[in-house]
Design an enzyme around this catalytic site. Structure first.
Site, PDB file in Angstrom:
ATOM      1  N   SER A 198      -3.241   4.253  -7.052  1.00 25.71           N
ATOM      2  CA  SER A 198      -2.671   4.044  -8.387  1.00 25.71           C
ATOM      3  C   SER A 198      -1.888   2.739  -8.363  1.00 25.71           C
ATOM      4  O   SER A 198      -0.873   2.646  -7.671  1.00 25.71           O
ATOM      5  CB  SER A 198      -1.741   5.199  -8.750  1.00 25.71           C
ATOM      6  OG  SER A 198      -2.482   6.376  -8.868  1.00 25.71           O
ATOM      7  N   LYS A 241      -4.763   6.385 -15.770  1.00 25.91           N
ATOM      8  CA  LYS A 241      -3.922   7.083 -14.785  1.00 25.91           C
ATOM      9  C   LYS A 241      -2.448   7.024 -15.197  1.00 25.91           C
ATOM     10  O   LYS A 241      -1.698   7.995 -15.038  1.00 25.91           O
ATOM     11  CB  LYS A 241      -4.122   6.460 -13.407  1.00 25.91           C
ATOM     12  CG  LYS A 241      -3.117   6.872 -12.355  1.00 25.91           C
ATOM     13  CD  LYS A 241      -3.356   8.259 -11.763  1.00 25.91           C
ATOM     14  CE  LYS A 241      -2.202   8.631 -10.857  1.00 25.91           C
ATOM     15  NZ  LYS A 241      -2.481   9.532  -9.809  1.00 25.91           N
ATOM     16  N   LYS A 253       7.066   4.852  -8.710  1.00 27.93           N
ATOM     17  CA  LYS A 253       6.186   3.672  -8.813  1.00 27.93           C
ATOM     18  C   LYS A 253       5.326   3.761 -10.069  1.00 27.93           C
ATOM     19  O   LYS A 253       5.197   2.785 -10.819  1.00 27.93           O
ATOM     20  CB  LYS A 253       5.289   3.605  -7.572  1.00 27.93           C
ATOM     21  CG  LYS A 253       4.191   2.546  -7.653  1.00 27.93           C
ATOM     22  CD  LYS A 253       3.043   2.806  -6.677  1.00 27.93           C
ATOM     23  CE  LYS A 253       2.209   3.995  -7.093  1.00 27.93           C
ATOM     24  NZ  LYS A 253       0.977   4.174  -6.317  1.00 27.93           N
TER      25      LYS A 253
HETATM   26  P1  NA7 Z   1       0.419   8.785   1.344  1.00 25.71           P
HETATM   27  O1  NA7 Z   1       0.074  10.081   2.006  1.00 25.71           O
HETATM   28  O2  NA7 Z   1       1.796   8.240   1.440  1.00 25.71           O
HETATM   29  O3  NA7 Z   1      -0.646   7.713   1.874  1.00 25.71           O
HETATM   30  C1  NA7 Z   1      -0.488   6.344   1.682  1.00 25.71           C
HETATM   31  C2  NA7 Z   1      -1.553   5.653   2.483  1.00 25.71           C
HETATM   32  O4  NA7 Z   1      -1.431   4.219   2.287  1.00 25.71           O
HETATM   33  C3  NA7 Z   1      -1.456   5.899   3.993  1.00 25.71           C
HETATM   34  O5  NA7 Z   1      -2.773   6.007   4.496  1.00 25.71           O
HETATM   35  C4  NA7 Z   1      -0.762   4.630   4.449  1.00 25.71           C
HETATM   36  O6  NA7 Z   1      -0.955   4.340   5.809  1.00 25.71           O
HETATM   37  C5  NA7 Z   1      -1.424   3.615   3.571  1.00 25.71           C
HETATM   38  N1  NA7 Z   1      -0.758   2.301   3.503  1.00 25.71           N
HETATM   39  C6  NA7 Z   1       0.441   2.010   2.969  1.00 25.71           C
HETATM   40  N2  NA7 Z   1       0.693   0.688   3.071  1.00 25.71           N
HETATM   41  C7  NA7 Z   1      -0.379   0.140   3.689  1.00 25.71           C
HETATM   42  C8  NA7 Z   1      -0.734  -1.176   4.080  1.00 25.71           C
HETATM   43  N3  NA7 Z   1       0.086  -2.223   3.856  1.00 25.71           N
HETATM   44  N4  NA7 Z   1      -1.923  -1.386   4.687  1.00 25.71           N
HETATM   45  C9  NA7 Z   1      -2.746  -0.345   4.919  1.00 25.71           C
HETATM   46  N5  NA7 Z   1      -2.485   0.941   4.575  1.00 25.71           N
HETATM   47  C10 NA7 Z   1      -1.310   1.173   3.968  1.00 25.71           C
HETATM   48  O7  NA7 Z   1       0.112   8.841  -0.230  1.00 25.71           O
HETATM   49  P2  NA7 Z   1      -1.017   9.615  -1.054  1.00 25.71           P
HETATM   50  O8  NA7 Z   1      -2.230   9.816  -0.215  1.00 25.71           O
HETATM   51  O9  NA7 Z   1      -0.399  10.783  -1.734  1.00 25.71           O
HETATM   52  O10 NA7 Z   1      -1.299   8.538  -2.219  1.00 25.71           O
HETATM   53  C11 NA7 Z   1      -2.212   7.479  -2.062  1.00 25.71           C
HETATM   54  C12 NA7 Z   1      -2.449   6.845  -3.419  1.00 25.71           C
HETATM   55  O11 NA7 Z   1      -2.992   7.810  -4.358  1.00 25.71           O
HETATM   56  C13 NA7 Z   1      -1.213   6.302  -4.099  1.00 25.71           C
HETATM   57  O12 NA7 Z   1      -1.544   5.120  -4.803  1.00 25.71           O
HETATM   58  C14 NA7 Z   1      -0.806   7.419  -5.043  1.00 25.71           C
HETATM   59  O13 NA7 Z   1      -0.012   6.932  -6.103  1.00 25.71           O
HETATM   60  C15 NA7 Z   1      -2.115   8.001  -5.466  1.00 25.71           C
HETATM   61  P3  NA7 Z   1      -0.006   5.070   6.939  1.00 25.71           P
HETATM   62  O14 NA7 Z   1      -0.648   6.404   7.182  1.00 25.71           O
HETATM   63  O15 NA7 Z   1       1.367   5.165   6.359  1.00 25.71           O
HETATM   64  O16 NA7 Z   1      -0.085   4.149   8.101  1.00 25.71           O
END
Ligand code: NA7
Length: 295
Positions: free
Chosen positions: A98, A172, A240
């Site tokens: 999102s 969304k 957010k």
């Molecule tokens: P989560 O469980 O907090 O997952 C967020 C994911 O984003 C997680 O895999 C993170 O990796 C990843 N992440 C965050 N920053 C980065 C960067 N800079 N590079 C690569 N990956 C990153 O949230 P949800 O699954 O509930 O939500 C995901 C989306 O769907 C979000 O936009 C919601 O609003 C709707 P990590 O595991 O922390 O290393």
């Protein structure tokens, strides 16, 4: 039988992991990558190939799916960590995170310049919807691209094309405004029930099926009654989304007073009450704190 695709799936957090599992269960070949590797490795047992970095993950993919925290994370993955450059020419990038509609439009333009295609396809339905494959998927982008993505997306939920690039993200935000305001409404009702001398659990039961029935009364209402704040949807992400709702409202030249108020209250929950990682139904705690402060 839908045609099976080679899919790279980047971001296997709370939402991404069960979504990737749905793709694997539908028979797609899925390569996963996650910044914290353990969360991707957990999918190996479901048949996923686990890639060591985003560039490796996308190398053979016809479709690249991302679902990460926010716009900065998507942009970082696409351009700094090299997913766009490493992908095949013509690869279809489906961002299910999102993010702001304006960023989704910019990303689509940058991908087009690089000879790649883009769809924004954020979801609603939370982790229960992700596990059940019943997410609402709001897709923005070209009709042909969305039709190509449809059999893949349908393994995760119901897909509706809502307009050009960015329109999925706008849909969304419309959804998230309703979710936040509804959590606010359910919180107030259950708080009044508790403080007014009724049994909040019984009140929730009694009004189910009437005009107040909703998924929020059902699922978030149950969490509030049980005071179960374990995150399905973390409050920091709800904040957010509300920031993005207000930015989109400003862009459209409209005032949304309820969304403005919910944004202030989630800001207080996240930044003053330490509720960033609590489920967004924990807005109830903000309501309690607000009432305690005024007595
Ligand atoms: P989560 O469980 O907090 O997952 C967020 C994911 O984003 C997680 O895999 C993170 O990796 C990843 N992440 C965050 N920053 C980065 C960067 N800079 N590079 C690569 N990956 C990153 O949230 P949800 O699954 O509930 O939500 C995901 C989306 O769907 C979000 O936009 C919601 O609003 C709707 P990590 O595991 O922390 O290393």
């Amino acid at each position: 039988m839908a045609q099976m695709a080679d899919i790279a799936f980047l971001g296997t957090g709370l939402m991404g992991a069960p979504m990737a599992r749905r793709l694997l269960a539908a028979g797609h070949r899925v390569t996963v990558w996650n910044r914290t590797p353990a969360k991707a490795e957990a999918l190996a047992g479901d048949g996923a190939r686990v890639a060591p970095n985003p560039a490796d993950a996308v190398a053979d993919a016809a479709i690249v799916i991302t679902i990460v925290s926010d716009a900065a994370a998507v942009t970082d993955l696409y351009f700094t960590q090299g997913a766009v450059q490493a992908a095949r020419g013509g690869a279809l990038f489906i961002d299910m995170s999102s993010i702001q509609p304006s960023v989704a439009r910019d990303l689509a333009a940058r991908l087009a310049d690089a000879g790649r295609r883009a769809i924004d396809a954020p979801v609603s339905g939370g982790t229960p919807g992700a596990e059940a494959g019943s997410l609402a998927i709001m897709a923005g982008g070209g009709e042909d691209d969305i039709e190509q993505a449809r059999p893949v997306l349908e393994a995760m939920g119901q897909v509706t094309r809502v307009g050009p690039h960015g329109a999925g993200q706008l849909a969304k935000l419309c959804n998230q405004a309703i979710v936040a305001i509804s959590i606010g409404a359910v919180s107030e009702a259950l708080y009044l029930a508790e403080k007014g001398g009724a049994d909040p659990a019984a009140v929730r039961e009694a009004i189910r099926g009437g005009f107040a029935e909703s998924r929020i009364l059902d699922l978030h209402g149950a969490r509030i009654v049980a005071r179960d704040w374990r995150p399905g949807g973390p409050s920091t992400l709800q904040l957010k989304d509300l920031d993005n709702v207000l930015a989109a409202a400003q862009e459209a030249g409209v005032d949304l007073p309820l969304s403005r108020q919910m944004r202030e209250r989630y800001h207080s929950l996240v930044h003053e009450l330490g509720g960033a990682d609590l489920d967004h139904s924990a807005l109830y705690l903000e309501l309690e704190a607000r009432n305690l402060a005024s007595t």
